[in-house]
Structure formats: C-alpha cells, structure tokens
Write a protein that holds these residues in place. Structure first.
Motif, PDB file in Angstrom:
ATOM      1  N   UNK A  76      17.577  10.116   1.608  1.00 32.37           N
ATOM      2  CA  UNK A  76      16.643   9.132   2.159  1.00 32.37           C
ATOM      3  C   UNK A  76      17.365   8.270   3.194  1.00 32.37           C
ATOM      4  N   UNK A  77      16.640   7.876   4.216  1.00 29.73           N
ATOM      5  CA  UNK A  77      17.152   6.933   5.209  1.00 29.73           C
ATOM      6  C   UNK A  77      16.508   5.581   4.960  1.00 29.73           C
ATOM      7  N   UNK A  78      17.343   4.572   4.879  1.00 30.94           N
ATOM      8  CA  UNK A  78      16.922   3.219   4.518  1.00 30.94           C
ATOM      9  C   UNK A  78      17.113   2.306   5.720  1.00 30.94           C
ATOM     10  N   UNK A  79      16.084   1.570   6.076  1.00 31.71           N
ATOM     11  CA  UNK A  79      16.172   0.568   7.134  1.00 31.71           C
ATOM     12  C   UNK A  79      15.799  -0.782   6.534  1.00 31.71           C
ATOM     13  N   UNK A 124      12.103  -0.251   5.094  1.00 30.33           N
ATOM     14  CA  UNK A 124      11.452   0.992   5.508  1.00 30.33           C
ATOM     15  C   UNK A 124      12.230   2.149   4.878  1.00 30.33           C
ATOM     16  N   UNK A 125      11.529   3.037   4.167  1.00 34.40           N
ATOM     17  CA  UNK A 125      12.147   4.203   3.537  1.00 34.40           C
ATOM     18  C   UNK A 125      11.516   5.475   4.092  1.00 34.40           C
ATOM     19  N   UNK A 139      15.453   9.884  -6.283  1.00 33.06           N
ATOM     20  CA  UNK A 139      16.128   9.011  -5.332  1.00 33.06           C
ATOM     21  C   UNK A 139      15.182   7.928  -4.821  1.00 33.06           C
ATOM     22  N   UNK A 140      13.933   8.297  -4.551  1.00 35.97           N
ATOM     23  CA  UNK A 140      12.946   7.296  -4.142  1.00 35.97           C
ATOM     24  C   UNK A 140      12.865   6.171  -5.173  1.00 35.97           C
ATOM     25  N   UNK A 141      12.746   6.545  -6.438  1.00 33.65           N
ATOM     26  CA  UNK A 141      12.619   5.544  -7.500  1.00 33.65           C
ATOM     27  C   UNK A 141      13.890   4.714  -7.645  1.00 33.65           C
ATOM     28  N   UNK A 142      15.048   5.353  -7.530  1.00 37.57           N
ATOM     29  CA  UNK A 142      16.311   4.631  -7.690  1.00 37.57           C
ATOM     30  C   UNK A 142      16.531   3.619  -6.569  1.00 37.57           C
ATOM     31  N   UNK A 154      12.354  -8.850  -0.883  1.00 40.02           N
ATOM     32  CA  UNK A 154      12.334  -7.679  -0.006  1.00 40.02           C
ATOM     33  C   UNK A 154      10.888  -7.212   0.126  1.00 40.02           C
ATOM     34  N   UNK A 155      10.433  -6.996   1.348  1.00 39.21           N
ATOM     35  CA  UNK A 155       9.051  -6.593   1.586  1.00 39.21           C
ATOM     36  C   UNK A 155       9.013  -5.137   2.055  1.00 39.21           C
ATOM     37  N   UNK A 156       8.424  -4.265   1.239  1.00 35.34           N
ATOM     38  CA  UNK A 156       8.331  -2.842   1.564  1.00 35.34           C
ATOM     39  C   UNK A 156       7.206  -2.622   2.567  1.00 35.34           C
ATOM     40  N   UNK A 157       7.572  -2.179   3.757  1.00 33.30           N
ATOM     41  CA  UNK A 157       6.611  -1.988   4.837  1.00 33.30           C
ATOM     42  C   UNK A 157       6.264  -0.514   5.066  1.00 33.30           C
ATOM     43  N   UNK A 158       7.270   0.346   4.984  1.00 34.12           N
ATOM     44  CA  UNK A 158       7.076   1.782   5.220  1.00 34.12           C
ATOM     45  C   UNK A 158       7.685   2.556   4.067  1.00 34.12           C
TER      46      UNK A 158
END
Length: 307
Positions: A76-79, A124-125, A139-142, A154-158
């Motif tokens: 996963x790429x994390x921003x 953004x994930x 991995x998404x859940x972790x 933290x605000x999840x936008x994507x």
C-alpha cells in the motif's frame, strides 16, 4: 482512537467490506480516483520512494515538486498531509512492521508543520487488490488500525485499496493502480508511473531485499536524498536465482506472482546481482557515511560528499 471519516470518529474496522459499506462515499471517491488518467511523471521534478521507504517535504522545497511511488501489488502507498502547512509524506508499506512505521510518518509531517498553523492531517491510502492470500486486506486493516492508535486526529480522505483497487484480467485478480504521485504544492494525489526510480535504485532495492527496515530517505531542508549506511552478509547462494526461469522467480520471490508488473523479474535479477557484486557493502559507505544525492540544475540527482 482518533481516525475520522467525514468528521466522524471511526470505531474499530473489522473488514474493508464493512468500511466501504458504512462509508459509500469512499467507494465513490475510489472509483473516481482509479478512473483518472495515469500520469508519466517527469524525473526532473520527482522524488521517488521505493518499497519500505518514506519521504516528507513541503511546498517550500526548491528541488522537488512531485513525490511518488510505484510497483505496489499487495503493498500500500500511504500519503499523509497537513492541510495548513502543506507538509506531505508518502510511504510504500509492505506490512513488515506497520505499527512502528505509521508513527514515523506522523512525526515526519508534524516536524515540518508549524504547531500554530491551522489545518488537519489528511490520509490517503492506495494499493492492494483481492489477492488469494488476503495480504492486501490484512495490510489495509493494519494501516488503518495503526493510524487509529495515534494521538493526533487523522482524517481519512481517500481509500482506494483491496477490493476497490481490483480488476479481473482473464480471470486473474490484479491491481488497477500500481503507482501514485503527489503534487507537493497542492497535495493532489493521482495515479502515476515512473521511468526513473533513483537515485541509487539498485542499492535501495538491495537494502529492502536483504531485510532493511522502513527508512526515511529525504532531508527536505537541504534537498538531499540520504541512503544508508546499510549492510548485509555475503550471500553467494543468491547466484542460483540468476539462472532460474521467470516463472520460478515470480513463484518464490513475489507475494503476488500473477499480478506483478512486466519488469518485476528483471528488477529482481538486477537487485540480486547488486548484492552479489557487493558482498561487503561497507565499501559503498566510506567512513561509515551515507550516500548523499542532490538535484543538479538539470534535474538529475548527483552524488555529493558528506559535509
């Protein structure tokens, strides 16, 4: 557990299906994101982040205007970005030590942000797909759980991960998006591909291949990429892989053999050859100093001496 979606604090997330079901706008955003045209990023403006690396910078950076990463299958790429200062971090996570890595990303962005500046941290994930082993889902859940455990809001936008980043091609599940870029000035995140993945591409790949931990590679105040020092023991047995078939290399050296990009095998062979060519990597770091690179006026990364 201050992870927010549309300003509502999120309870424990048990599955990505539940996440998307409870937040249909995330599905809409993911569909819109994956339908965007993939941009081939100009290397002259780019800072590229490899697997198990992260980098942070701000709009004041005179060297880099896009940061990005690619070649993510189950990864996963994390921003993470602060909306007030524009400080932004990108990381390429493979699940090796997610709970200890996420705090580093938060710290990197906070260290570049004025504490008095108004704004919030937005996440953004992108990455993963419906792989048989469920590595992407886990991995998404972790990653989400690790962000829930941070003290900061933290605000999840994507969230374009796992099933929302999945496509069937001839009956085989593959990711729709393998790479992303971030415009440092605006914070725009977009699907991206990269012809240049340096500097020191083979060295950085070798560090990860031989078990290196997540590493911050960039000093934004100086515009310097910093690699190492790192080490690995002599591994002459690796020569075996250089004569193996593409199918065998994919089977044993990939977490998702049927979904890898076309250049995966050649990349692995180049990395293995680099490890074999440097059985004593100390020689790559004279005096125990890291390798340093700075962009020249041409936009190319040039190695510079430690100060």
């Amino acid at each position: 557990m201050p992870l927010f979606i549309q300003n509502r604090e999120v309870d424990r997330i048990r599955s990505t299906a539940e996440l998307y079901d409870r937040n249909p706008h995330l599905q809409e955003y993911a569909r819109a994101f994956r339908s965007k045209k993939c941009v081939d990023v100009d290397p002259k403006c780019l800072l590229y982040v490899q697997q198990r690396e992260f980098a942070a910078t701000t709009p004041a950076d005179n060297y880099v205007s896009v940061i990005g990463s690619e070649d993510a299958t189950t990864c996963h790429m994390v921003v993470l970005r602060h909306t007030g200062t524009g400080a932004v971090c990108i990381a390429h996570c493979d699940g090796s030590s997610t709970s200890s890595e996420v705090p580093q990303f938060v710290k990197a962005v906070k260290s570049l942000s004025d504490a008095c500046k108004e704004g919030r941290l937005e996440l953004h994930l992108v990455g993963g797909f419906n792989d048989e082993s469920k590595m992407s889902h886990n991995l998404s859940l972790n990653i989400l759980a690790a962000f829930q455990n941070q003290e900061e809001d933290i605000h999840l936008e994507t969230c374009c991960t796992t099933e929302m980043n999945d496509v069937l091609v001839d009956g085989i599940h593959k990711p729709i998006i393998y790479g992303i870029g971030v415009k440092v000035e605006t914070g725009e995140v977009f699907p991206a591909s990269f012809t240049f993945k340096g500097p020191a591409e083979n060295l950085r790949s070798a560090r990860t291949f031989t078990g290196g931990e997540m590493a911050e590679i960039y000093e934004p105040n100086k515009g310097i990429v910093k690699i190492g020092p790192c080490s690995w023991p002599p591994q002459p047995q690796l020569v075996h892989w250089l004569s193996q078939s593409d199918a065998k290399i994919l089977k044993y050296l990939s977490t998702s053999p049927m979904a890898e990009p076309p250049h995966f095998v050649q990349h692995m062979k180049s990395t293995i050859q680099f490890v074999l060519d440097h059985p004593n990597p100390d020689s790559l770091f004279p005096g125990g100093q890291p390798q340093l690179y700075r962009k020249a006026e041409t936009g190319d990364w040039k190695r510079v001496a430690p100060s």
